[in-house]
Design a protein around this motif. Structure first.
Motif, PDB file in Angstrom:
ATOM      1  N   LEU A  26       0.809  -1.226   0.000  1.00  0.00           N
ATOM      2  CA  LEU A  26       0.000   0.000   0.000  1.00  0.00           C
ATOM      3  C   LEU A  26       0.842   1.274   0.000  1.00  0.00           C
ATOM      4  O   LEU A  26       0.312   2.360   0.231  1.00  0.00           O
ATOM      5  CB  LEU A  26      -0.932   0.023   1.222  1.00  0.00           C
ATOM      6  CG  LEU A  26      -2.188  -0.842   1.134  1.00  0.00           C
ATOM      7  CD1 LEU A  26      -2.901  -0.873   2.473  1.00  0.00           C
ATOM      8  CD2 LEU A  26      -3.133  -0.344   0.054  1.00  0.00           C
ATOM      9  N   TRP A 207      -9.845   4.141   5.126  1.00  0.00           N
ATOM     10  CA  TRP A 207     -10.234   3.904   3.733  1.00  0.00           C
ATOM     11  C   TRP A 207     -11.750   3.909   3.585  1.00  0.00           C
ATOM     12  O   TRP A 207     -12.451   3.183   4.285  1.00  0.00           O
ATOM     13  CB  TRP A 207      -9.691   2.579   3.216  1.00  0.00           C
ATOM     14  CG  TRP A 207      -8.199   2.522   3.142  1.00  0.00           C
ATOM     15  CD1 TRP A 207      -7.365   1.714   3.871  1.00  0.00           C
ATOM     16  CD2 TRP A 207      -7.359   3.302   2.284  1.00  0.00           C
ATOM     17  NE1 TRP A 207      -6.059   1.948   3.518  1.00  0.00           N
ATOM     18  CE2 TRP A 207      -6.024   2.920   2.556  1.00  0.00           C
ATOM     19  CE3 TRP A 207      -7.607   4.298   1.332  1.00  0.00           C
ATOM     20  CZ2 TRP A 207      -4.933   3.490   1.903  1.00  0.00           C
ATOM     21  CZ3 TRP A 207      -6.517   4.868   0.688  1.00  0.00           C
ATOM     22  CH2 TRP A 207      -5.212   4.463   0.964  1.00  0.00           C
ATOM     23  N   TYR A 209     -12.941   3.417   0.339  1.00  0.00           N
ATOM     24  CA  TYR A 209     -13.075   2.417  -0.721  1.00  0.00           C
ATOM     25  C   TYR A 209     -11.687   1.905  -1.084  1.00  0.00           C
ATOM     26  O   TYR A 209     -10.739   2.693  -1.198  1.00  0.00           O
ATOM     27  CB  TYR A 209     -13.729   3.019  -1.956  1.00  0.00           C
ATOM     28  CG  TYR A 209     -13.667   2.118  -3.180  1.00  0.00           C
ATOM     29  CD1 TYR A 209     -14.532   1.033  -3.299  1.00  0.00           C
ATOM     30  CD2 TYR A 209     -12.740   2.343  -4.191  1.00  0.00           C
ATOM     31  CE1 TYR A 209     -14.469   0.197  -4.415  1.00  0.00           C
ATOM     32  CE2 TYR A 209     -12.675   1.509  -5.303  1.00  0.00           C
ATOM     33  CZ  TYR A 209     -13.540   0.443  -5.410  1.00  0.00           C
ATOM     34  OH  TYR A 209     -13.472  -0.386  -6.491  1.00  0.00           O
ATOM     35  N   MET A 210     -11.562   0.583  -1.222  1.00  0.00           N
ATOM     36  CA  MET A 210     -10.310  -0.027  -1.652  1.00  0.00           C
ATOM     37  C   MET A 210     -10.578  -0.828  -2.923  1.00  0.00           C
ATOM     38  O   MET A 210     -11.324  -1.819  -2.904  1.00  0.00           O
ATOM     39  CB  MET A 210      -9.736  -0.934  -0.562  1.00  0.00           C
ATOM     40  CG  MET A 210      -9.397  -0.208   0.734  1.00  0.00           C
ATOM     41  SD  MET A 210      -8.639  -1.294   1.979  1.00  0.00           S
ATOM     42  CE  MET A 210      -6.987  -1.491   1.273  1.00  0.00           C
ATOM     43  N   SER A 212      -8.873  -2.875  -4.292  1.00  0.00           N
ATOM     44  CA  SER A 212      -8.387  -4.253  -4.198  1.00  0.00           C
ATOM     45  C   SER A 212      -9.497  -5.216  -3.786  1.00  0.00           C
ATOM     46  O   SER A 212      -9.414  -6.418  -4.066  1.00  0.00           O
ATOM     47  CB  SER A 212      -7.247  -4.335  -3.173  1.00  0.00           C
ATOM     48  OG  SER A 212      -7.676  -3.833  -1.909  1.00  0.00           O
ATOM     49  N   TRP A 213     -10.540  -4.690  -3.146  1.00  0.00           N
ATOM     50  CA  TRP A 213     -11.563  -5.591  -2.580  1.00  0.00           C
ATOM     51  C   TRP A 213     -12.314  -6.399  -3.651  1.00  0.00           C
ATOM     52  O   TRP A 213     -12.446  -7.629  -3.499  1.00  0.00           O
ATOM     53  CB  TRP A 213     -12.533  -4.796  -1.715  1.00  0.00           C
ATOM     54  CG  TRP A 213     -13.399  -5.680  -0.868  1.00  0.00           C
ATOM     55  CD1 TRP A 213     -14.701  -5.972  -1.062  1.00  0.00           C
ATOM     56  CD2 TRP A 213     -12.986  -6.415   0.289  1.00  0.00           C
ATOM     57  NE1 TRP A 213     -15.158  -6.829  -0.096  1.00  0.00           N
ATOM     58  CE2 TRP A 213     -14.122  -7.124   0.744  1.00  0.00           C
ATOM     59  CE3 TRP A 213     -11.785  -6.543   0.979  1.00  0.00           C
ATOM     60  CZ2 TRP A 213     -14.072  -7.958   1.866  1.00  0.00           C
ATOM     61  CZ3 TRP A 213     -11.740  -7.375   2.106  1.00  0.00           C
ATOM     62  CH2 TRP A 213     -12.867  -8.070   2.528  1.00  0.00           C
ATOM     63  N   LEU A 234     -12.155  -3.040   8.114  1.00  0.00           N
ATOM     64  CA  LEU A 234     -12.119  -2.108   6.991  1.00  0.00           C
ATOM     65  C   LEU A 234     -13.527  -1.777   6.510  1.00  0.00           C
ATOM     66  O   LEU A 234     -13.806  -0.631   6.130  1.00  0.00           O
ATOM     67  CB  LEU A 234     -11.291  -2.691   5.852  1.00  0.00           C
ATOM     68  CG  LEU A 234      -9.786  -2.812   6.123  1.00  0.00           C
ATOM     69  CD1 LEU A 234      -9.097  -3.552   4.977  1.00  0.00           C
ATOM     70  CD2 LEU A 234      -9.157  -1.446   6.327  1.00  0.00           C
ATOM     71  N   LYS A 238     -15.243   2.208   6.589  1.00  0.00           N
ATOM     72  CA  LYS A 238     -15.482   2.916   5.328  1.00  0.00           C
ATOM     73  C   LYS A 238     -16.557   3.988   5.489  1.00  0.00           C
ATOM     74  O   LYS A 238     -16.683   4.876   4.648  1.00  0.00           O
ATOM     75  CB  LYS A 238     -15.854   1.937   4.214  1.00  0.00           C
ATOM     76  CG  LYS A 238     -17.216   1.281   4.341  1.00  0.00           C
ATOM     77  CD  LYS A 238     -17.462   0.321   3.174  1.00  0.00           C
ATOM     78  CE  LYS A 238     -18.847  -0.298   3.233  1.00  0.00           C
ATOM     79  NZ  LYS A 238     -19.075  -1.222   2.098  1.00  0.00           N
ATOM     80  N   GLN A 264      -2.938   2.895  -5.858  1.00  0.00           N
ATOM     81  CA  GLN A 264      -1.841   1.989  -5.530  1.00  0.00           C
ATOM     82  C   GLN A 264      -1.341   1.416  -6.849  1.00  0.00           C
ATOM     83  O   GLN A 264      -2.088   0.747  -7.564  1.00  0.00           O
ATOM     84  CB  GLN A 264      -2.308   0.858  -4.604  1.00  0.00           C
ATOM     85  CG  GLN A 264      -1.248  -0.206  -4.325  1.00  0.00           C
ATOM     86  CD  GLN A 264      -0.009   0.339  -3.635  1.00  0.00           C
ATOM     87  OE1 GLN A 264      -0.094   1.342  -2.920  1.00  0.00           O
ATOM     88  NE2 GLN A 264       1.126  -0.305  -3.836  1.00  0.00           N
ATOM     89  N   LEU A 333      -8.164   3.828  -4.803  1.00  0.00           N
ATOM     90  CA  LEU A 333      -8.641   3.825  -3.435  1.00  0.00           C
ATOM     91  C   LEU A 333      -9.173   5.222  -3.114  1.00  0.00           C
ATOM     92  O   LEU A 333      -8.750   6.204  -3.727  1.00  0.00           O
ATOM     93  CB  LEU A 333      -7.533   3.474  -2.432  1.00  0.00           C
ATOM     94  CG  LEU A 333      -6.811   2.138  -2.617  1.00  0.00           C
ATOM     95  CD1 LEU A 333      -5.545   2.341  -3.450  1.00  0.00           C
ATOM     96  CD2 LEU A 333      -6.440   1.528  -1.265  1.00  0.00           C
TER      97      LEU A 333
END
Length: 345
Positions: A26, A207, A209-210, A212-213, A234, A238, A264, A333
């Protein structure tokens, strides 16, 4: 919730294990958020390209600020702040104290600070000094190089290091507060240590929003459809109002909540896949089998997914979505940035 010794021990072990790969997982995203925080709070360090995020620029902290970097990790915020001071030859920051509960993280931060200092001192002052070890500090030869100290310390309790209150002009907890076993205690300690100066600010991030999810969920579907992915913390944080309420409950009278988009990224799909795998393995270590956790297998499957669904998951950087291994690609993100003050400036 009070924090037990087992909570703390588990936290230390987890972050010590992850220290070596944290920047891979990250690092570019957290450094970008650090840049945004600096743009918002240090007018003299503000980048000419800032303002693209459409957030409201906060009132700046005082010149020659004393800064506390809580849960510093590998030193993302501290190092970014030092670099910005050097880049524009600014005396905006007098000192930075960077701490983390994980000795492995502090060791990496100390080494990075030492390397940065050895580069910057000759640049600014024409001579070099000795390096920095964990728990020590260096002092710049002039007003343009902040004094940086590092220490292993629980971010929920600084009373042994700083028994007095109202010590710092800026306190930053960059993506650390939601890991605290006792979040309220950590926020209260930030309040205690912040100066009563109306310009003084405490900053915490999490975070929203990621990107990666959804990639995690596709990997799960292909490799371990019946296994869970641990993401409750996480998912809870949010909601930015939780961060806002945490700081207000600690006593801060004025909290401004902003959001910023970051990326990222890595050079090429192969490197980005490895980055995503390192992040995923931390989420599934306790629930997936060793075969399902195999890093090489996960990387192959992740790379396949990114190639198949790059339009769904990836964002363009420098006009490229993964066509070349020497070009930047990444996923988006969105971070919440909460700026808290004891008084309205």
């Amino acid at each position: 919730m009070s924090s037990s010794s087992s909570d703390i021990s588990s936290l230390i072990a987890s972050f010590d294990n992850e220290a070596g790969t944290y920047d891979t997982r990250l690092g570019t995203a957290t450094r970008s958020v650090s840049d945004e925080i600096i743009d918002m709070l240090f007018p003299s360090l503000r980048r000419s390209t800032s303002g693209t995020q459409s957030h409201t620029l906060a009132a700046g902290v005082r010149s020659r600020a004393k800064v506390l970097d809580v849960a510093c990790g590998t030193g993302s915020f501290s190092l970014t702040l030092v670099a910005r001071c050097v880049d524009v030859a600014s005396s905006a920051v007098e000192s930075i104290f960077a701490s983390d509960i994980a000795p492995g993280m502090v060791k990496l931060t100390s080494a990075a600070v030492r390397d940065r200092h050895q580069r910057d001192t000759p640049l600014l002052y024409g001579k070099a000094e000795n390096g920095l070890s964990a728990g020590q500090s260096y002092a710049g030869d002039g007003p343009l190089l902040p004094r940086v100290s590092t220490a292993v310390c629980d971010g929920q309790d600084f009373t042994q290091l700083f028994p007095s209150s109202r010590v710092f002009d800026l306190i930053v907890n960059n993506f650390g507060i939601f890991f605290f076993p006792d979040v309220a205690r950590g926020a209260a300690e930030m309040y205690r240590l912040l100066s009563d100066d109306p310009a003084a600010a405490a900053v915490a991030t999490c975070w929203r929003y990621m990107g990666s999810w959804p990639i995690f969920l596709e990997i799960q579907r292909r490799i371990a459809p019946k296994r869970p992915i641990e993401g409750r913390t996480l998912q809870k944080w949010k909601d930015g109002t939780i961060l806002e309420a945490t700081l207000k409950d600690a006593g801060f009278a004025h909290v401004v909540l902003e959001q910023t988009k970051v990326v990222q990224w890595a050079y090429g799909i192969t490197a980005l896949s490895r980055s995503i795998v390192e992040l995923l393995r931390g989420q599934v270590a306790l629930t997936w089998t060793p075969e399902e956790m195999d890093a090489d297998r996960l990387a192959r499957v992740t790379e396949e997914i990114l190639k198949e669904k790059k339009d769904d998951y990836l964002v363009e950087i420098d006009g490229d979505k993964g066509g070349s291994e020497d070009m930047k690609i990444g996923y988006e993100l969105i971070a919440w940035i909460a700026i808290a003050r004891k008084n309205i400036p």
